[in-house]
Design a protein around this motif. Structure first.
Motif, mmCIF file in Angstrom:
data_model
loop_
_atom_site.group_PDB
_atom_site.id
_atom_site.type_symbol
_atom_site.label_atom_id
_atom_site.label_comp_id
_atom_site.label_asym_id
_atom_site.label_seq_id
_atom_site.Cartn_x
_atom_site.Cartn_y
_atom_site.Cartn_z
ATOM 1 N N MET A 59 0.861 -1.185 0.000
ATOM 2 C CA MET A 59 0.000 0.000 0.000
ATOM 3 C C MET A 59 0.896 1.233 0.000
ATOM 4 N N TRP A 60 0.859 1.990 -1.079
ATOM 5 C CA TRP A 60 1.689 3.188 -1.168
ATOM 6 C C TRP A 60 0.894 4.392 -0.643
ATOM 7 N N TYR A 61 1.039 4.646 0.665
ATOM 8 C CA TYR A 61 0.381 5.815 1.254
ATOM 9 C C TYR A 61 0.812 7.102 0.558
ATOM 10 N N ALA A 62 2.090 7.143 0.125
ATOM 11 C CA ALA A 62 2.607 8.340 -0.548
ATOM 12 C C ALA A 62 1.866 8.623 -1.843
ATOM 13 N N SER A 63 1.300 7.598 -2.442
ATOM 14 C CA SER A 63 0.492 7.770 -3.649
ATOM 15 C C SER A 63 -0.962 8.070 -3.301
ATOM 16 N N GLY A 64 -1.533 7.315 -2.375
ATOM 17 C CA GLY A 64 -2.935 7.520 -2.008
ATOM 18 C C GLY A 64 -3.209 8.911 -1.484
ATOM 19 N N ASN A 65 -2.233 9.508 -0.820
ATOM 20 C CA ASN A 65 -2.406 10.860 -0.294
ATOM 21 C C ASN A 65 -2.324 11.933 -1.373
ATOM 22 N N ARG A 66 -2.016 11.523 -2.606
ATOM 23 C CA ARG A 66 -2.001 12.460 -3.735
ATOM 24 C C ARG A 66 -3.075 12.090 -4.769
ATOM 25 N N ASP A 67 -4.028 11.277 -4.376
ATOM 26 C CA ASP A 67 -5.071 10.810 -5.290
ATOM 27 C C ASP A 67 -6.071 11.942 -5.544
ATOM 28 N N THR A 68 -6.172 12.365 -6.799
ATOM 29 C CA THR A 68 -7.042 13.498 -7.137
ATOM 30 C C THR A 68 -8.526 13.171 -7.001
ATOM 31 N N SER A 69 -8.879 11.897 -6.912
ATOM 32 C CA SER A 69 -10.288 11.562 -6.696
ATOM 33 C C SER A 69 -10.720 11.854 -5.260
ATOM 34 N N ILE A 70 -9.760 12.077 -4.376
ATOM 35 C CA ILE A 70 -10.044 12.375 -2.970
ATOM 36 C C ILE A 70 -9.620 13.790 -2.608
ATOM 37 N N PHE A 71 -8.451 14.195 -3.068
ATOM 38 C CA PHE A 71 -7.869 15.482 -2.679
ATOM 39 C C PHE A 71 -7.691 16.371 -3.910
ATOM 40 N N ASP A 72 -8.330 17.524 -3.908
ATOM 41 C CA ASP A 72 -8.146 18.492 -4.988
ATOM 42 C C ASP A 72 -6.742 19.088 -4.918
ATOM 43 N N ASP A 73 -6.113 19.213 -6.083
ATOM 44 C CA ASP A 73 -4.783 19.833 -6.160
ATOM 45 C C ASP A 73 -3.863 19.241 -5.091
ATOM 46 N N PRO A 74 -3.682 17.923 -5.068
ATOM 47 C CA PRO A 74 -3.053 17.263 -3.924
ATOM 48 C C PRO A 74 -1.562 17.524 -3.776
ATOM 49 N N ASP A 75 -0.891 17.993 -4.831
ATOM 50 C CA ASP A 75 0.540 18.242 -4.715
ATOM 51 C C ASP A 75 0.848 19.512 -3.938
ATOM 52 N N LYS A 76 -0.177 20.300 -3.653
ATOM 53 C CA LYS A 76 -0.001 21.532 -2.898
ATOM 54 C C LYS A 76 -0.368 21.331 -1.431
ATOM 55 N N ILE A 77 0.326 22.050 -0.558
ATOM 56 C CA ILE A 77 -0.151 22.204 0.816
ATOM 57 C C ILE A 77 -1.236 23.275 0.812
ATOM 58 N N ILE A 78 -2.406 22.923 1.327
ATOM 59 C CA ILE A 78 -3.522 23.869 1.463
ATOM 60 C C ILE A 78 -3.994 23.740 2.906
ATOM 61 N N ILE A 79 -3.600 24.666 3.768
ATOM 62 C CA ILE A 79 -3.759 24.435 5.202
ATOM 63 C C ILE A 79 -5.209 24.467 5.663
ATOM 64 N N ASP A 80 -6.100 25.041 4.848
ATOM 65 C CA ASP A 80 -7.518 24.993 5.202
ATOM 66 C C ASP A 80 -8.277 23.975 4.342
ATOM 67 N N ARG A 81 -7.573 22.987 3.849
ATOM 68 C CA ARG A 81 -8.202 21.910 3.080
ATOM 69 C C ARG A 81 -9.287 21.248 3.927
ATOM 70 N N LYS A 82 -10.484 21.098 3.367
ATOM 71 C CA LYS A 82 -11.626 20.619 4.146
ATOM 72 C C LYS A 82 -11.469 19.170 4.603
ATOM 73 N N ASN A 83 -10.826 18.354 3.789
ATOM 74 C CA ASN A 83 -10.741 16.925 4.134
ATOM 75 C C ASN A 83 -9.307 16.496 4.424
ATOM 76 N N ALA A 84 -8.492 17.393 4.957
ATOM 77 C CA ALA A 84 -7.093 17.063 5.239
ATOM 78 C C ALA A 84 -6.984 15.849 6.161
#
Length: 419
Positions: A330-355
């Motif tokens: 399980m590549w957590y490093a990939s799942g945490n950048r999955d665009t189906s879950i996180f918009d613009d995932p390569d960026k830090i967005i500190i007020d991201r709603k689903n962080a």
């Protein structure tokens, strides 16, 4: 600064059965990001037939990772089947007859019994007590830092703060605390990584760790009310009489879990804010965002890149046929950048709603037991930083760990600017 990291180019090579995203060389240069993106789009459950780790499946999408992580009946962590790391040799070297077994590399019911023995370290009363210690130490360290002069954030801040906390959690002799840092690094190091040169060197140092803790444990046998991990292990029916390989394995697990992950998130936050300075400005303007910023930094950094399981039976995953005995990563490093879950995932967005939906702590029975202590250390760090500094300037490129498991930093040059 680090434009190649901020805007990673797409992969140009087609995926094949020889595509090995676990190659440690990729992890020293951010080269894994485009490969994971390609896998998520083209082959999210990808089979690598040949690698130094043997054949394995890469699970790269968020939902597929969750499907594996929450199904311990089909996907096992048992060390005797291979454990939790892609490299079997780290936990089990047949040439040296060396085995290290810990409760995260166990299945029910033994996993639950041993985990319960030390889980109390994170109860609310202990967290309040630790919080007071963390704030005092963080304040003292930050007050000692040179303003306007370059220094290494990793060794001066991240390692020092997490090692101090780790020593407290074990009630470890404070003057020897840097041994814990070394043992943490050795526990996850591959031979030839620059940390240890051979597997035998690694084993020798871990045996030194076990001997040190065994001597220390003698002083805990008549102090059952001490609030520390070693005392809890000593007086727990499930852990009091562990065989040597379990004693060593659980020590390594608790040391790595209490050190590597938090220290690399501490550094990852500094580096991330240098890439996305508007997010720093947002946090300065509204410090109430710190809690959510901590979760977002942990998502973006993903301090442990993967967890491995072994299939206990044939199964279908992401449309692929998994066979009994297959290695599933399980590549957590990939799942945490999955665009189906996180918009613009390569960026830090500190007020991201689903962080807080990030995968970095895992899910299911093996979810990280120390997540609240790690979050507490990070929250206090940023609270105290904002009281003292207008910004933390990154003055050079970070040096990354040579590891496909611990996703972190060995160095990050910085310069502090006063308020």
């Amino acid at each position: 600064m680090s434009q190649a990291f901020k805007h990673t180019p797409p992969a140009t090579q087609p995926l094949t059965s020889k595509t090995n995203v676990a190659d440690p060389a990729l992890w020293e240069s951010y080269s894994y990001f485009p490969i994971f993106e390609q896998m998520r789009q083209e082959d999210p459950v990808h089979y690598c037939a040949e690698s130094t780790y043997g054949p394995y499946w890469s699970v790269t999408r968020y939902e597929d990772i969750m499907a594996v992580d929450t199904n311990h009946h089909v996907y096992s962590s048992d060390a005797h089947l291979g454990g939790i790391i892609i490299d079997d040799g780290i936990q089990n070297d047949p040439e040296n007859d060396f085995k290290a077994v810990n409760f995260i590399a166990m299945d029910k019911p033994k996993h639950d019994e041993q985990r319960k023995s030390v889980n109390g370290i994170t109860n609310p009363n202990n967290l309040q007590h630790f919080g007071e210690i963390i704030r005092k130490r963080t304040s003292n360290l930050l007050d000692s830092l040179p303003v306007g002069e370059e220094f290494d954030w990793v060794s001066t801040v991240s390692i020092e703060l997490t090692t101090q906390m780790l020593a407290t959690m074990f009630d470890f002799p404070f003057e020897d605390r840097h041994k814990l840092t070394r043992w943490s690094d050795v526990s996850t190091a591959e031979p030839g990584s620059g940390i240890v040169e051979t597997q035998q060197q690694r084993i020798d140092e871990l045996m030194e760790m076990a001997a040190y803790f065994s001597d220390l444990q003698q002083s805990r046998k008549d102090k059952p009310d001490n609030i520390d991990l070693l005392t809890m292990m000593t007086h727990s029916p499930a852990m009091a009489n562990m065989p040597p390989e379990e004693f060593l394995g659980n020590l390594s697990l608790l040391i790595v879990g209490g050190n590597d992950t938090t220290r690399n998130s501490m550094t990852g936050g500094v580096f991330g804010f240098s890439l996305f300075p508007e997010q720093w400005d947002k946090m300065v303007a509204d410090p109430t965002l710190i809690d959510n910023a901590v979760a977002e930094i942990i998502r973006w950094q993903t301090p442990l890149a993967h967890m491995r399981r072994t299939a206990l039976e044939d199964a279908i995953l992401g449309g692929k046929q998994i066979r009994k005995g297959d290695k599933v990563v399980m590549w957590y490093a990939s799942g945490n950048r999955d665009t189906s879950i996180f918009d613009d995932p390569d960026k830090i967005i500190i007020d991201r709603k689903n962080a807080r939906r990030h995968l970095s702590f895992g899910f299911g029975i093996h979810r990280c037991m120390g997540n609240r202590i790690g979050e507490l250390q990070l929250r206090i760090l940023w609270e105290e930083v904002l009281k003292r500094f207008s910004r933390i300037e990154v003055t050079g490129e970070p040096e990354l760990t040579n590891s496909n498991f611990v996703k972190g930093y060995t160095s990050l040059p910085v310069k502090l600017h006063a308020l």
